[in-house]
Enzyme design. Structure first.
Site, mmCIF file in Angstrom:
data_model
loop_
_atom_site.group_PDB
_atom_site.id
_atom_site.type_symbol
_atom_site.label_atom_id
_atom_site.label_comp_id
_atom_site.label_asym_id
_atom_site.label_seq_id
_atom_site.Cartn_x
_atom_site.Cartn_y
_atom_site.Cartn_z
ATOM 1 N N CYS A 2 0.868 -1.164 0.000
ATOM 2 C CA CYS A 2 0.000 0.000 0.000
ATOM 3 C C CYS A 2 0.912 1.222 0.000
ATOM 4 O O CYS A 2 2.120 1.094 0.107
ATOM 5 C CB CYS A 2 -0.885 0.011 1.229
ATOM 6 N N ARG A 27 1.448 1.081 -6.031
ATOM 7 C CA ARG A 27 1.698 0.159 -4.927
ATOM 8 C C ARG A 27 0.417 -0.457 -4.383
ATOM 9 O O ARG A 27 0.450 -1.325 -3.518
ATOM 10 C CB ARG A 27 2.435 0.881 -3.816
ATOM 11 N N TRP A 74 -4.001 -1.852 -1.047
ATOM 12 C CA TRP A 74 -4.114 -3.138 -1.744
ATOM 13 C C TRP A 74 -4.617 -4.107 -0.687
ATOM 14 O O TRP A 74 -3.917 -4.423 0.271
ATOM 15 C CB TRP A 74 -2.763 -3.564 -2.287
ATOM 16 N N ASN A 100 0.718 0.199 6.487
ATOM 17 C CA ASN A 100 1.104 -0.851 5.530
ATOM 18 C C ASN A 100 1.632 -2.025 6.337
ATOM 19 O O ASN A 100 2.384 -1.807 7.292
ATOM 20 C CB ASN A 100 2.240 -0.380 4.617
ATOM 21 N N GLY A 101 1.306 -3.231 5.954
ATOM 22 C CA GLY A 101 1.814 -4.409 6.667
ATOM 23 C C GLY A 101 0.664 -5.238 7.217
ATOM 24 O O GLY A 101 -0.486 -5.078 6.795
ATOM 25 N N GLU A 483 9.030 -16.204 -18.459
ATOM 26 C CA GLU A 483 8.857 -14.773 -18.222
ATOM 27 C C GLU A 483 7.891 -14.173 -19.250
ATOM 28 O O GLU A 483 7.074 -13.316 -18.915
ATOM 29 C CB GLU A 483 10.230 -14.066 -18.261
ATOM 30 N N LYS A 487 4.448 -12.247 -18.227
ATOM 31 C CA LYS A 487 4.177 -10.855 -18.595
ATOM 32 C C LYS A 487 2.815 -10.767 -19.284
ATOM 33 O O LYS A 487 2.029 -9.871 -19.010
ATOM 34 C CB LYS A 487 5.301 -10.349 -19.502
ATOM 35 N N GLU A 490 -0.065 -11.325 -16.732
ATOM 36 C CA GLU A 490 -0.135 -10.256 -15.746
ATOM 37 C C GLU A 490 -0.862 -9.019 -16.267
ATOM 38 O O GLU A 490 -1.678 -8.431 -15.560
ATOM 39 C CB GLU A 490 1.320 -9.916 -15.425
ATOM 40 N N HIS A 506 5.205 -34.544 -24.462
ATOM 41 C CA HIS A 506 4.896 -35.383 -23.300
ATOM 42 C C HIS A 506 3.568 -34.987 -22.653
ATOM 43 O O HIS A 506 3.301 -35.364 -21.515
ATOM 44 C CB HIS A 506 6.038 -35.308 -22.276
ATOM 45 N N LYS A 603 2.632 -3.347 -6.973
ATOM 46 C CA LYS A 603 4.031 -3.376 -7.399
ATOM 47 C C LYS A 603 4.895 -4.254 -6.510
ATOM 48 O O LYS A 603 5.690 -5.033 -6.997
ATOM 49 C CB LYS A 603 4.593 -1.955 -7.442
#
Ligand code: AGP
Length: 608
Positions: A2, A27, A74, A100-101, A483, A487, A490, A506, A603
């Protein structure tokens, strides 16, 4: 996770709070709120579900005060809603807290506070802090004492800012596992969880340490520990340019950051290549040649894209230094009681330097006596401070939630580490020179790929409507595929699977159809023939293929192709990844996604 901002000074706090929150929105962006101590006494509070723009629209012109705090959230405890948005207040609406936390003993504290008459209005863990501080804020008690006493009862992680309607001449802040930065102005002070909210107002900052609190007044600050011992902190100067925090004419931060890569790679390499001895200078590792020769294994730890960059790093170290190396998600490693070996070198990777799982993995290794290096972008961050040495990326601030330039710089940093280790082991001077020249050529080669952005946009528009995409690559190409798939998922929300090309037959070959195109990494290396055979197998099942290659495959093997300049085989993955960043970006734009702030993400993940 946050974002926190606070202001105290002669001006009205609200414009800074709203602008600062907009800067921190990457964030966390599901709700936002502000509180100011009004000039006529009492607190004014506005909080809304939604974006900072929604909050700004809900704040009336008369919402003024010289002291204020703000938050963009968030959600962890409780859904995004007006009630769950911060700031949170006590019953009397005297104390306001942004946090935050995670407060781990929130349930226990909530039960005790409720038994004493506290009325809870949200589902958040944070709300206990407002009631708890208020419970200690008796007549004549300084706010810092009330905060200190309250935090003594709290188990968990926090960065907090506290406002008291009865002591509006100060804001009290505290840090334990979640960053808090003080910004020093001219007879005014700023607070934020991230310097990006401060750089327009001041370059002089103080990063609080874990376990530290500060009383912030308009004319300065005092820092102290949880047991009330005064600490002495010297301000440092933020050296990143203000422009780094703007889109600079690009439509999105993500596109800007993709295009910044020639420069960010140059900065990662800056002053670290030693052409005379065909090696890399990495003083920050704090390991001499003798110590390095004693290392038998390398274990790389990171989350998400940092973990995939670590997979590329592991391959570079194995290939150039011939030391067994492996990358593992830090989020898994920390929970499996890992065996820590004295002759293994652990390397933690993190753009933000704040990712809680990675930090916890570092702490677990260190607790068991292991040696940990950091490959980190954010200078002075928690992970950087926890490590025994390491490399800073110097990629510049990365604002878009999806990592691009930091990812590339991480792989470049691993190439430097691998070169350095290799030259201490058996990498010949000739091979060292080969890698040094290839590294120097990277910025221009990245520019060549970026010049194809418009052509890749056309391909992205054609492929974006698919029901999903398969990303495949062999050996060096496999982390690139992972990756690339990450991307795409996301930011475009298109389902994507990454497989080693060798594994397709396979099982996943059953998925191949015209509706599920394959993005194939086809470098011109010793595995080219194998990769071309795989393309044939896909085409034989009516699959569509977009090849990212050094040489255009025959038309019967690929429907489309993006050509990438050839580097040395060990460094090819780095360049093959750039078109996949552009593909994901343009697919997200074609689908109308919120590119810089994809749904459900933030983020940096500073919670478990
Ligand atoms: C990258 O695009 C993602 N947003 C995510 O996987 C990220 O790389 C991961 O959370 C680790 O972050 P860090 O590098 O800041 O530790």
């Amino acid at each position: 996770m946050c974002g926190i901002v606070a202001y105290i000074g002669p001006k009205d706090a609200t414009p800074f709070l709203l602008e600062g929150l907009a800067r921190l929105e990457y964030r966390g962006y599901d709700s936002a709120g502000v509180a100011v101590a009004g000039r006529t006494g009492g607190l004014k509070v506005r909080k809304v579900k939604g974006r900072v723009a929604d909050l700004a629209a809900a704040v009336p012109a008369r919402f003024k005060g010289a002291t204020g705090i703000g938050h963009t959230r968030w959600a962890t405890h409780g859904v995004p809603s007006d009630a769950n948005a911060h700031p949170h207040l006590d019953n009397a609406e005297r104390i306001a807290v942004v946090h935050n936390g995670i407060i781990e003993n929130a349930d226990e504290l909530r039960a005790k506070l409720a038994a004493d008459g506290a009325v809870f209005r949200s589902e958040t863990d944070t709300e206990v802090l407002g009631h708890l501080i208020a419970a200690h804020a008796a007549e004549g008690v300084e706010l810092e004492e009330a905060v200190r006493a309250a935090l003594g009862k709290v188990v968990g992680t926090y960065g907090i800012a506290v406002l008291d309607a009865e002591q509006p001449d100060r804001i009290v802040v505290a840090r334990n596992g979640s960053p808090i930065v003080l910004g020093i102005g001219e007879k005014e002070m700023f607070v934020a969880s991230d310097v990006s909210a401060l750089v327009r107002y001041t370059r002089q900052v103080v990063h609080l340490e874990d376990g530290e609190l500060a009383t912030v007044r308009s004319d300065g600050f005092r820092t102290f520990t949880e047991d009330a011992r005064t600490t002495h902190r010297q301000p440092s100067t933020v050296d990143w340019e203000i422009d780094s925090y703007d889109t600079g004419g690009y439509e999105h931060f993500l596109l800007k950051e993709i295009h910044e890569q020639p420069g960010s790679v140059e900065r990662t390499l800056g002053g670290r290549l030693d052409e005379r001895f065909a090696t890399a200078h990495l003083g920050g590792l704090n390991l001499d040649a003798r110590e390095l020769r004693e290392i038998r294994r390398v274990k790389i730890l990171g989350c998400g894209s940092a973990y995939y960059a670590g997979e590329m790093g592991a391959q570079l170290i194995e290939e150039l230094a011939r030391i067994p190396a492996h990358s593992e998600p830090a989020s898994e490693f920390r929970y499996r009681n890992p065996v820590i070996e004295a002759d293994t070198l652990y390397i933690a990777v993190s753009q933000s330097g704040e990712t809680y799982d990675t930090l916890a993995a570092v702490q677990e290794v260190k607790r068991k006596g292991g040696r940990v290096l950091g490959v980190v972008n954010t200078v002075g961050s928690a992970i950087a401070r926890e490590c025994d040495g390491g490399i800073y990326l110097h990629a510049g601030p990365e604002i878009s939630v999806a990592s691009t330039k930091a990812f590339t710089s991480t792989v470049v940093a691993f190439a430097l580490i691998a070169l350095h280790f290799g030259r201490i082991h058996d990498l010949s001077p000739a091979d060292g020179r080969r890698i040094v020249s290839a590294l120097k050529a990277l910025p221009d080669q990245i520019r060549e790929v970026l010049a194809q952005s418009d052509a890749i946009a056309e391909l992205a528009a054609e492929y974006a409507g698919s029901e999903g995409m398969m990303f495949i690559g062999r050996v060096r190409g496999y982390p690139v595929a992972r990756e690339g798939a990450q991307k795409l998922k996301e930011i475009s929300y298109v389902h994507a699977e990454a497989y080693p090309a060798s594994e397709l037959k396979h099982g996943p070959l059953a998925l191949i159809s015209p509706e599920l195109p394959t993005i194939a990494l086809v470098p011109d290396d010793e595995l080219l023939d194998k990769n071309l055979t795989t393309l044939g197998e896909i085409k034989a099942r009516s699959g569509r293929v977009l090849a990212v290659a050094h040489r255009r495959p025959e038309a019967k093997l690929a429907d489309h192709c993006v050509l990438v300049p050839k580097s040395e085989p060990e460094l090819d993955p780095l360049l093959l990844n750039i078109p996949l960043q552009l593909l994901a970006y343009h697919a997200a734009v074609a689908l109308g996604r919120d590119v810089d702030k994809p749904r459900n993400l933030a983020k940096s993940v500073t919670v478990e």
